[in-house]
Design a protein around this motif. Sequence first.
Motif, PDB file in Angstrom:
ATOM      1  N   LEU A 108       0.820  -1.215   0.000  1.00 18.20           N
ATOM      2  CA  LEU A 108       0.000   0.000   0.000  1.00 18.20           C
ATOM      3  C   LEU A 108       0.852   1.263   0.000  1.00 18.20           C
ATOM      4  N   LEU A 109       2.038   1.174   0.601  1.00 13.01           N
ATOM      5  CA  LEU A 109       2.937   2.329   0.647  1.00 13.01           C
ATOM      6  C   LEU A 109       3.806   2.433  -0.605  1.00 13.01           C
ATOM      7  N   GLY A 110       3.735   1.427  -1.463  1.00 16.91           N
ATOM      8  CA  GLY A 110       4.466   1.470  -2.719  1.00 16.91           C
ATOM      9  C   GLY A 110       5.904   1.000  -2.667  1.00 16.91           C
ATOM     10  N   VAL A 111       6.338   0.431  -1.529  1.00 14.25           N
ATOM     11  CA  VAL A 111       7.724  -0.026  -1.429  1.00 14.25           C
ATOM     12  C   VAL A 111       7.854  -1.513  -1.722  1.00 14.25           C
ATOM     13  N   TYR A 112       6.740  -2.199  -1.805  1.00 15.95           N
ATOM     14  CA  TYR A 112       6.763  -3.628  -2.111  1.00 15.95           C
ATOM     15  C   TYR A 112       5.921  -3.873  -3.353  1.00 15.95           C
ATOM     16  N   TYR A 204      24.716  -8.822   6.488  1.00 22.96           N
ATOM     17  CA  TYR A 204      23.597  -9.642   6.960  1.00 22.96           C
ATOM     18  C   TYR A 204      22.333  -8.801   7.112  1.00 22.96           C
ATOM     19  N   ASN A 205      21.239  -9.268   6.540  1.00 24.21           N
ATOM     20  CA  ASN A 205      19.901  -8.651   6.608  1.00 24.21           C
ATOM     21  C   ASN A 205      19.759  -7.354   5.827  1.00 24.21           C
ATOM     22  N   TYR A 206      20.771  -6.468   5.867  1.00 25.41           N
ATOM     23  CA  TYR A 206      20.641  -5.155   5.231  1.00 25.41           C
ATOM     24  C   TYR A 206      21.829  -4.860   4.319  1.00 25.41           C
ATOM     25  N   PRO A 207      21.996  -5.629   3.246  1.00 23.54           N
ATOM     26  CA  PRO A 207      23.163  -5.432   2.376  1.00 23.54           C
ATOM     27  C   PRO A 207      23.095  -4.194   1.496  1.00 23.54           C
ATOM     28  N   THR A 208      21.914  -3.569   1.402  1.00 22.17           N
ATOM     29  CA  THR A 208      21.754  -2.456   0.458  1.00 22.17           C
ATOM     30  C   THR A 208      21.912  -1.086   1.094  1.00 22.17           C
ATOM     31  N   VAL A 209      22.156  -1.040   2.402  1.00 16.61           N
ATOM     32  CA  VAL A 209      22.264   0.253   3.081  1.00 16.61           C
ATOM     33  C   VAL A 209      23.653   0.400   3.699  1.00 16.61           C
ATOM     34  N   PRO A 210      24.072   1.636   4.010  1.00 13.34           N
ATOM     35  CA  PRO A 210      25.364   1.834   4.669  1.00 13.34           C
ATOM     36  C   PRO A 210      25.424   1.093   6.005  1.00 13.34           C
ATOM     37  N   ASP A 267      13.850  -5.825  -0.947  1.00 11.41           N
ATOM     38  CA  ASP A 267      14.847  -5.116  -0.154  1.00 11.41           C
ATOM     39  C   ASP A 267      14.414  -5.137   1.310  1.00 11.41           C
ATOM     40  N   ASN A 268      15.163  -5.852   2.161  1.00  8.90           N
ATOM     41  CA  ASN A 268      14.802  -5.971   3.573  1.00  8.90           C
ATOM     42  C   ASN A 268      14.755  -4.632   4.304  1.00  8.90           C
ATOM     43  N   LEU A 273       9.041  -7.452   7.981  1.00 13.37           N
ATOM     44  CA  LEU A 273       9.200  -6.993   9.362  1.00 13.37           C
ATOM     45  C   LEU A 273      10.579  -6.412   9.610  1.00 13.37           C
ATOM     46  N   LEU A 274      11.575  -6.831   8.837  1.00 10.27           N
ATOM     47  CA  LEU A 274      12.907  -6.242   8.958  1.00 10.27           C
ATOM     48  C   LEU A 274      12.938  -4.811   8.456  1.00 10.27           C
TER      49      LEU A 274
END
Length: 317
Positions: A108-112, A204-210, A267-268, A273-274
């Motif tokens: 609904l928020l457009g991120v998925y 781990y879990n968040y490979p796409t962010v700093p 993208d987690n 939930l992550l």
Amino acid sequence: MVSERDRVDVRGTVWFVVLAYAPAWLLSTPLWLTGEGLSWEWAPVALTLMMLVPAVAAVVVTKWISSSPLRELGLTNAGGIKKWWRYAVLGCVGPLLAVLLSLLVGYLLGVYKADWTGFSGLVEQFGATVVGEQNQTSPTALALTQLGQVFLLGWVHTLPALGEELGWRGYLAKALLPLGQPGSFLTTGVLWGLWHAPILLLGYNYPTVPIVVSFLMMGSFCVLVGTLLSWLRLASGSVWPAAIAHGFLNSAGAMAVIFSQAGHPVDNASVGLLGWSGWIVLILLILVLVMLGRLPVRFQVAKEGISKGVERRSRKA
């Protein structure tokens, strides 16, 4: 039983943190030394062993440092399974529904980007094709198979999850209750999040962010989901419902791929939930417990008679 009126066992708590961190971080060193990180073929074994370390720390501290009964960790409890089986069912079903709701919120928020009925993202990942071609699997059959695996793996993941839960919720969250339940849940969540530091640095879990953002996100997630796991642990009087919920949380992450749209990798950091969109669901669940009067957990305190420790009992004529 530790209550909010007691003092924190500082010695036991510090030793628990040391024993939960040091061996677990040591177990992560091969991932660094090989240069392969999380893609190392033995990484799943190393991560599983890491999950068992908090349980060992909890047992050592409880038995030999704090000199308390091991029963306080919640592996066994007065009343047995009859007292907590309903919480165990909630620990099984709740994470699946929470993840599904988080995907809906993200959609609904457009991120998925979802394909709720065609399962095109799942088909893309597995290389399956539509029905009609010989020896191929339909998207629906593939999706149902994957959902079945999510449920079965939830039970498989419960055992290693028990390793973490025996430490973080079985021992630490309870040991920190003198800080008040909000203080206990917050502190436990932060320490639990930082415990993941060596593998967070590997993506781990968040490979796409700093890296700094991944630490903040993991800490936020651990505080929020840790509050719900702590509620299960305290309300049930057993660590098993929290371990079951943790196991199903780990397996339910695959649901994001099952309902995804082809060409849009999950993208987690923003999905499930992550991700930040899923935190909305976690916050709402916590608020529901508060509004229903279930959080903070209210403990039954036995009334004392003339002698300390003797419960006053009334008699009917």
